[in-house]
Design a protein around this motif. Structure first.
Motif, mmCIF file in Angstrom:
data_model
loop_
_atom_site.group_PDB
_atom_site.id
_atom_site.type_symbol
_atom_site.label_atom_id
_atom_site.label_comp_id
_atom_site.label_asym_id
_atom_site.label_seq_id
_atom_site.Cartn_x
_atom_site.Cartn_y
_atom_site.Cartn_z
ATOM 1 N N ALA A 170 -5.141 -16.035 -6.357
ATOM 2 C CA ALA A 170 -3.845 -15.402 -6.079
ATOM 3 C C ALA A 170 -3.422 -14.522 -7.246
ATOM 4 N N ASP A 171 -3.704 -14.979 -8.460
ATOM 5 C CA ASP A 171 -3.328 -14.206 -9.629
ATOM 6 C C ASP A 171 -4.137 -12.915 -9.710
ATOM 7 N N ILE A 172 -5.407 -12.994 -9.273
ATOM 8 C CA ILE A 172 -6.229 -11.786 -9.253
ATOM 9 C C ILE A 172 -5.692 -10.806 -8.212
ATOM 10 N N PHE A 173 -5.353 -11.339 -7.019
ATOM 11 C CA PHE A 173 -4.811 -10.473 -5.975
ATOM 12 C C PHE A 173 -3.479 -9.855 -6.405
ATOM 13 N N ARG A 174 -2.688 -10.630 -7.133
ATOM 14 C CA ARG A 174 -1.414 -10.094 -7.603
ATOM 15 C C ARG A 174 -1.657 -8.860 -8.471
ATOM 16 N N GLY A 175 -2.668 -8.985 -9.381
ATOM 17 C CA GLY A 175 -3.014 -7.839 -10.208
ATOM 18 C C GLY A 175 -3.414 -6.643 -9.362
ATOM 19 N N GLY A 176 -4.220 -6.906 -8.315
ATOM 20 C CA GLY A 176 -4.667 -5.835 -7.428
ATOM 21 C C GLY A 176 -3.503 -5.186 -6.709
ATOM 22 N N LEU A 177 -2.584 -6.018 -6.220
ATOM 23 C CA LEU A 177 -1.429 -5.479 -5.492
ATOM 24 C C LEU A 177 -0.580 -4.608 -6.408
ATOM 25 N N GLN A 178 -0.484 -5.033 -7.679
ATOM 26 C CA GLN A 178 0.331 -4.253 -8.612
ATOM 27 C C GLN A 178 -0.332 -2.931 -8.967
ATOM 28 N N ALA A 179 -1.674 -2.882 -8.801
ATOM 29 C CA ALA A 179 -2.384 -1.663 -9.187
ATOM 30 C C ALA A 179 -2.301 -0.587 -8.104
ATOM 31 N N ILE A 180 -1.857 -0.966 -6.892
ATOM 32 C CA ILE A 180 -1.718 0.035 -5.825
ATOM 33 C C ILE A 180 -0.497 0.900 -6.135
ATOM 34 N N PRO A 181 -0.678 2.234 -6.126
ATOM 35 C CA PRO A 181 0.463 3.091 -6.473
ATOM 36 C C PRO A 181 1.635 2.866 -5.520
ATOM 37 N N ARG A 182 2.826 2.921 -6.069
ATOM 38 C CA ARG A 182 4.061 2.739 -5.309
ATOM 39 C C ARG A 182 4.069 3.642 -4.060
ATOM 40 N N GLY A 183 3.535 4.842 -4.211
ATOM 41 C CA GLY A 183 3.556 5.813 -3.121
ATOM 42 C C GLY A 183 2.892 5.319 -1.855
ATOM 43 N N GLN A 184 1.866 4.465 -2.009
ATOM 44 C CA GLN A 184 1.184 3.933 -0.830
ATOM 45 C C GLN A 184 2.125 3.067 0.006
ATOM 46 N N TYR A 185 2.906 2.229 -0.702
ATOM 47 C CA TYR A 185 3.888 1.394 0.003
ATOM 48 C C TYR A 185 4.920 2.294 0.695
ATOM 49 N N GLU A 186 5.392 3.272 -0.081
ATOM 50 C CA GLU A 186 6.473 4.109 0.441
ATOM 51 C C GLU A 186 6.005 4.938 1.617
ATOM 52 N N ALA A 187 4.771 5.458 1.522
ATOM 53 C CA ALA A 187 4.252 6.270 2.620
ATOM 54 C C ALA A 187 4.136 5.420 3.882
ATOM 55 N N ALA A 188 3.637 4.172 3.721
ATOM 56 C CA ALA A 188 3.493 3.304 4.883
ATOM 57 C C ALA A 188 4.852 3.020 5.497
ATOM 58 N N GLU A 189 5.855 2.807 4.636
ATOM 59 C CA GLU A 189 7.186 2.538 5.167
ATOM 60 C C GLU A 189 7.758 3.781 5.841
ATOM 61 N N ALA A 190 7.488 4.951 5.259
ATOM 62 C CA ALA A 190 8.002 6.189 5.838
ATOM 63 C C ALA A 190 7.413 6.412 7.220
ATOM 64 N N LEU A 191 6.173 5.929 7.432
ATOM 65 C CA LEU A 191 5.561 6.058 8.752
ATOM 66 C C LEU A 191 6.146 5.055 9.744
ATOM 67 N N GLY A 192 7.013 4.181 9.238
ATOM 68 C CA GLY A 192 7.641 3.202 10.114
ATOM 69 C C GLY A 192 6.759 2.012 10.420
ATOM 70 N N LEU A 193 5.718 1.766 9.606
ATOM 71 C CA LEU A 193 4.856 0.616 9.867
ATOM 72 C C LEU A 193 5.599 -0.671 9.534
ATOM 73 N N PRO A 194 5.540 -1.646 10.421
ATOM 74 C CA PRO A 194 6.143 -2.927 10.094
ATOM 75 C C PRO A 194 5.360 -3.618 8.975
ATOM 76 N N TYR A 195 5.953 -4.681 8.404
ATOM 77 C CA TYR A 195 5.398 -5.306 7.203
ATOM 78 C C TYR A 195 3.929 -5.666 7.332
ATOM 79 N N TRP A 196 3.560 -6.367 8.410
ATOM 80 C CA TRP A 196 2.185 -6.862 8.481
ATOM 81 C C TRP A 196 1.196 -5.732 8.684
ATOM 82 N N GLN A 197 1.601 -4.712 9.431
ATOM 83 C CA GLN A 197 0.685 -3.573 9.596
ATOM 84 C C GLN A 197 0.507 -2.835 8.282
ATOM 85 N N LYS A 198 1.626 -2.643 7.597
ATOM 86 C CA LYS A 198 1.559 -1.978 6.289
ATOM 87 C C LYS A 198 0.614 -2.753 5.361
#
Lengths: 373, 407
Positions: free
Chosen positions: A254-282
Motif C-alpha cells: 500500500a505504501d508503494i502504491f501511495r507513492g505511485g499515486l502521488q507521482a501521477i500529475p495532478r492534471g490527470q485527476y483533473e482531466a478525468a474529473e473534467a470529463l465527468g468520469l465518476p470516481y471508480w471509472q477515473k
C-alpha cells in the motif's frame, strides 16, 4: 613538438621504426588495467587471491570431493567422511518437499508445483500478456485446487492441515500476492480519500502493521484469533496464516502504491474529473494503469520479499519447506546433517528469488524503453 | 445566452428564483454525494467497532470462564520461569514486568550489535561494488546477490545449525588462548559480573560527546580562519583515555577476565551464546547486503562533475571523498538505511525460531504463564511500535542534519 616531427618526417620520408603500440586488448592488458593498476588495486587483488586460495580448495573438498552422495547404506557413508553429507537430501527430499502430505499422493503436489512454476514462467513473457493468459490462469487454479484438496474425481481427500512442503510454500506465496494486491490498492486509495474516517482507518492500519514484526502479525492471525471467536466461525489454520501474510504484504505494498499515486500529475485527476468520469471509472481507467507502471519495480522487490517471508509460517507450526525440513531433521540418524539439508533449501530459494530479481530488472528496462533518450 | 441577455435589459422579465441551496433535500437524497459519503463512513465505522466489540467480548468471556483476571495487574506477579540469558539478573521469583525488561534488553542488545556490524560490512561492500578492481567488485556482488536472495529466517537457522555443530568446549577453537569458539558459543575476554564496566560505558558516551564537540570546534575554526588541524589523534586519545580513567577511578580494571577451560566448560569473560551468535550473524549479514546496495547507489548518485570539479581545484583525494562525495551521498543513503535498521530490529523477533530470549519469544512465555493473552499482546505491540518509532525518530533527526541546507 609532435607536429614538428610529423612535418619533418613527411619531408624526409624516413624515420626510425616506432615501437609496437602497447596491446590494448588481450588477457595481460585486461589484467593490468583492471586488477593491477596502482598499488591499492594490486593489494586488493592479492588479498582476493589469498582468500580464494584459502577457501576454494577446502570448500571443493568438503562439498564435492569428500562428500557422501548416496544414502543407500543409511548414514554410514556420511559418518565415514569429513565432507558434506548430501545423502541427507537424497534420503529426505520427499519429506522436505512435500511435508505431511500423504506419501502416495506426492505426485499431486509435484503437479501443483509444475503448474504454478510453468504458468509463472509463461506469464513472464510479454507476448503472452493477453486475456487468454487470464483464462489459462483461471483453469490452472481450478486444476490446482482439485489436485491439492482432492475429494473429487476419485482423488483422496487431502484437507489443508495435511498440506506441506513446496506446494504449501507456493500456495501461501501466490495467495499472499494475488489477495494482497487488491487490498493494497484499496488501502492506498483509502489513504488518498477525502472521507476522513476511511482515511484515518487506512493510515492507522498501514502504520500499525508496518511498525510491528511479521511474526507478531502471523502469531495474532494464526494462534490468538481462534481464542476470540467461537470454533464454528474460525477458518482453518492455512487460511488464517494466509490472511496474516496477506495483511502484512498489503500494508507494505500500500505504501508503494501511495507513492505511485502521488507521482501521477495532478492534471490527470483533473482531466478525468473534467470529463465527468465518476470516481471508480477515473480510478480504474485513468489513474491505476499509470500507477501500476510506476510502481512495478518497487512492487517486484516486495513480491520477492513476500516469497522469502513464506518461511515465517514455519514459526507458527505450518510445515512449509522450512518447517518440513526441520521436522525431517528430527530423525536421530540424520539430525547432525542439518547444514547440508538447509543449504539445499537455501539454494532452492536462491534460484527462485534470483530469477525473479533478474526478471524484474529486465522488465523495468523494458517498461522504461519509451523514456530512454 | 449571454449575448441575448446583454441585448434585452427588460425589467419586466420575471425575476429568476435564487438557486437552490445545496442542503440535504429529502427529494432523491441518495444521489447527494455528501449523504453517500456519510452513510459509507458510518457503515465502515459500525463494522469496525462491531468487530472489535465482538472479539473483545468473546475474549473476556473465554478468559473469565478460565478464571483469569483481566487487566494489567498480572505484571507484578512473580513470573515462575527462568530465562537463559539476560543482561539484568532474573530469577523465577521476579515479576512479569522484569521479564519484559529482560526481553527488551535482549532485543536491543542483538539489534544494536547487528546494526553496527551490518553498517560496517554494508559500507565496505558498497564501496567494493564501485571499485574498478574486477575481482573485488565481483566478490562484493556475489555476496550481495546470495544474501539478498535467500530468506533471512533460513540464514538464521543455518548459522544456528553451524553454531551448535561446533566441537565441544574441550576441543574449542582457540584464538590465542584468550577467546574460544565452541558449541557453547563464543567467549571473549571481558568484564566479569559486577565489575565497573557500566562506568566505562558512561565514560565512552562522555568521550563521544567530547569528540563531537571538538570536531565541531575544528570545523568552525576551519571555516573562519582556513587553518586546518588534524583532529584525529586527539579524538582517538579522548575516546581511549576518558573511559579508561573513569573505569580505573570507579570500577576496577583488574576485573577483566580471560576465559579459561575449567571442568567441562569455559568460564569467565564475556559469554555469547550460540543463539545470540546465530541471530546476530543472521540479522547483520542479511541487512549488510541491502545496505551495500544503498551505499553503492548513494555514491553513484553523486554527479561525476562534482568530483572532476573538486579534483580540478586541487583538492586532495581524501578530501574529495569526505567533503564532496560523502556529504552528497548521505542525502540519498540515510532514508532507506533507516528503513533497513527498523526492519532489522523487527526481524530480531526471528530469534524465537532458535530460542533466543528476545521480546517476542519471552512474550510467548509470559502469555502462556500468565494467561493474560490480550494484555500481553497489547504490551508487546506497544513496545515494538515504540522501538521502531524511536529508531525512525533518531534517524530522521540525523537525516535532517545531512540534508541539503537551503537558505
Amino acid at each position: 613538438m609532435t607536429s614538428h616531427h610529423l612535418i619533418s618526417n613527411a619531408q624526409t620520408g624516413a624515420s626510425a621504426a616506432r615501437p609496437a603500440p602497447v596491446a590494448a586488448s588481450g588477457l595481460v592488458h585486461w589484467a593490468r588495467h583492471n586488477l593491477f593498476d596502482g598499488i591499492h588495486n594490486t593489494i586488493f587483488t592479492l588479498l582476493c587471491c589469498a582468500l580464494l586460495i584459502a577457501t576454494v580448495p577446502d570448500l571443493f573438498r568438503w562439498a564435492i570431493w569428500d562428500a557422501a552422495w548416496t544414502s543407500a547404506n543409511g548414514a554410514d557413508a556420511c559418518k565415514a567422511t569429513t565432507g558434506a553429507c548430501w545423502a541427507v537430501v537424497q534420503e529426505k527430499y520427499r519429506l522436505m518437499l512435500f511435508g505431511t502430505y500423504p506419501y502416495e499422493q506426492h505426485w499431486r503436489g509435484a503437479l501443483v508445483v509444475l503448474i504454478l512454476g510453468g504458468m509463472s514462467i509463461v506469464s513472464g513473457f510479454r507476448i503472452f500478456w493477453t486475456k487468454w493468459l487470464l483464462v489459462a490462469w483461471g483453469g490452472a487454479w481450478v486444476a490446482i485446487f482439485v489436485l491439492q484438496l482432492g475429494g473429487v474425481f476419485g482423488l483422496v481427500s487431502t484437507p489443508t492441515h495435511l498440506w506441506g512442503g513446496l506446494p504449501l510454500t507456493l500456495l501461501i506465496f501466490f495467495g499472499t500476492v494475488i489477495g494482497g494486491l487488491p487490498v493494497a490498492i484499496l488501502l492506498a486509495l483509502g489513504r488518498q480519500s477525502n472521507l476522513p474516517i476511511i482515511k484515518a482507518l487506512c493510515i492507522g492500519f498501514v502504520e500499525m502493521v508496518r511498525g510491528v514484526p511479521l511474526v507478531t502479525v502471523l502469531f495474532m492471525a494464526a494462534l490468538i484469533f481462534p481464542l476470540f471467536v467461537p470454533e464454528s466461525m474460525t477458518p482453518d489454520k492455512f487460511v488464517r496464516a494466509l490472511i496474516g501474510m496477506l495483511m502484512f504484504f498489503a500494508a507494505y505494498a500500500a505504501d508503494i502504491f501511495r507513492g505511485g499515486l502521488q507521482a501521477i500529475p495532478r492534471g490527470q485527476y483533473e482531466a478525468a474529473e473534467a470529463l465527468g468520469l465518476p470516481y471508480w471509472q477515473k480510478t480504474t481507467r485513468i489513474i491505476l494503469p499509470q500507477t501500476l507502471r510506476i510502481v512495478l519495480p518497487a512492487l517486484m522487490n516486495d513480491i520477492i520479499r513476500a516469497f522469502k517471508n513464506t518461511t515465517f509460517i514455519a514459526i507458527i507450526g505450518l510445515f512449509d519447506i522450512l518447517g518440513a525440513t526441520k521436522s525431517a531433521l528430527e530423525d536421530p540418524i540424520w539430525v547432525s546433517y542439518g547444514t547440508e539439508a538447509y543449504l539445499f533449501v537455501i539454494a532452492l530459494y536462491f534460484v527462485v528469488c534470483f530469477s525473479m530479481s533478474k526478471y524484474s530488472v529486465s522488465l523495468e528496462r523494458d517498461l522504461n524503453k519509451g523514456n530512454v533518450r | 445566452m449571454t449575448y441575448s441577455n446583454a441585448k434585452t435589459t427588460d425589467e419586466s422579465l420575471p425575476r429568476r428564483k435564487p438557486p437552490k441551496t445545496q442542503g440535504l433535500s429529502l427529494n432523491g437524497f441518495w444521489h447527494d454525494q455528501r449523504f453517500r459519503n456519510f452513510v459509507a463512513q458510518a457503515i465502515v465505522i459500525a463494522v469496525v467497532i462491531g468487530f472489535f466489540v465482538y472479539i473483545i467480548g468473546n475474549a473476556q468471556r473465554a478468559l473469565s470462564d478460565q478464571g483469569i483476571k483481566t487487566g494489567f495487574g498480572f505484571l507484578m506477579d512473580s513470573a515462575g520461569f527462568a530465562i537463559g540469558e539476560s543482561l539484568i539478573p532474573f530469577s523465577a521469583s521476579d515479576s512479569f514486568l522484569r521479564a519484559y525488561g529482560v526481553g527488551i534488553l535482549n532485543t536491543l542488545k542483538v539489534s544494536f550489535a547487528a546494526i553496527i556490524l551490518a553498517s560496517i560490512i554494508g559500507v565496505l561492500l558498497g564501496v567494493a561494488r564501485l571499485s574498478r578492481n574486477v575481482m573485488l567488485n565481483r566478490f562484493a556482488s556475489i555476496y550481495v546477490e546470495v544474501f539478498r536472495n535467500t530468506p533471512q529466517l533460513l540464514q538464521i537457522v543455518f548459522w544456528y545449525m553451524l553454531a551448535v555443530q561446533l566441537p565441544g568446549p574441550k576441543q574449542a577453537f582457540s584464538f590465542g588462548d584468550i577467546a574460544f569458539l565452541s558449541n557453547r558459543g563464543l567467549v571473549l575476554p571481558g568484564p566479569g559480573e559486577g565489575s565497573g564496566f557500566g562506568f566505562a560505558l558512561i565514560g565512552l558516551v562522555i568521550a563521544a560527546a567530547g569528540v563531537v564537540f571538538w570536531r565541531r570546534h575544528l570545523e568552525k575554526r576551519l571555516r573562519q580562519t582556513g587553518k586546518k588541524i588534524n583532529g584525529l589523534p586527539l579524538s582517538i586519545a579522548i575516546m581511549v583515555i576518558v573511559p579508561a580513567v573513569i573505569w580505573t577511578v570507579f570500577g576496577s580494571p583488574s576485573q577483566i577476565e580471560v576465559p579459561a577451560l575449567r571442568g567441562f566448560n569455559i568460564r569467565g569473560g564475556l559469554q555469547l551464546s550460540p543463539e545470540f551468535l546465530a541471530l546476530f550473524l543472521g540479522l547483520s549479514l542479511y541487512i549488510a547486503a541491502f545496505i551495500a546496495e544503498i551505499v553503492r547507489a548513494g555514491i553513484a548518485s553523486v554527479n561525476k562533475g562534482q568530483i572532476e570539479a573538486a579534483t580540478a581545484m586541487g583538492i586532495k583525494n581524501a578530501d574529495v571523498l569526505w567533503r564532496v562525495v560523502l556529504p552528497q551521498a548521505m542525502r540519498v543513503i540515510v532514508p532507506p538505511t533507516t528503513a533497513q535498521y527498523v526492519s532489522l530490529l523487527k526481524n530480531s523477533s526471528l530469534g524465537v525460531m532458535i530460542g533466543y530470549p528476545e521480546l517476542f519469544n519471552l512474550n510467548n512465555t509470559i502469555l502462556t504463564a500468565s494467561g493474560n493473552t490480550v494484555e500481553a499482546i497489547i504490551i508487546m505491540m506497544a513496545i515494538y511500535l515504540s522501538l521502531t518509532t524511536t529508531i525512525a525518530v533518531i534517524m530522521n533527526w540525523y537525516n535532517r542534519s545531512v540534508q541539503l541546507k537551503e537558505r
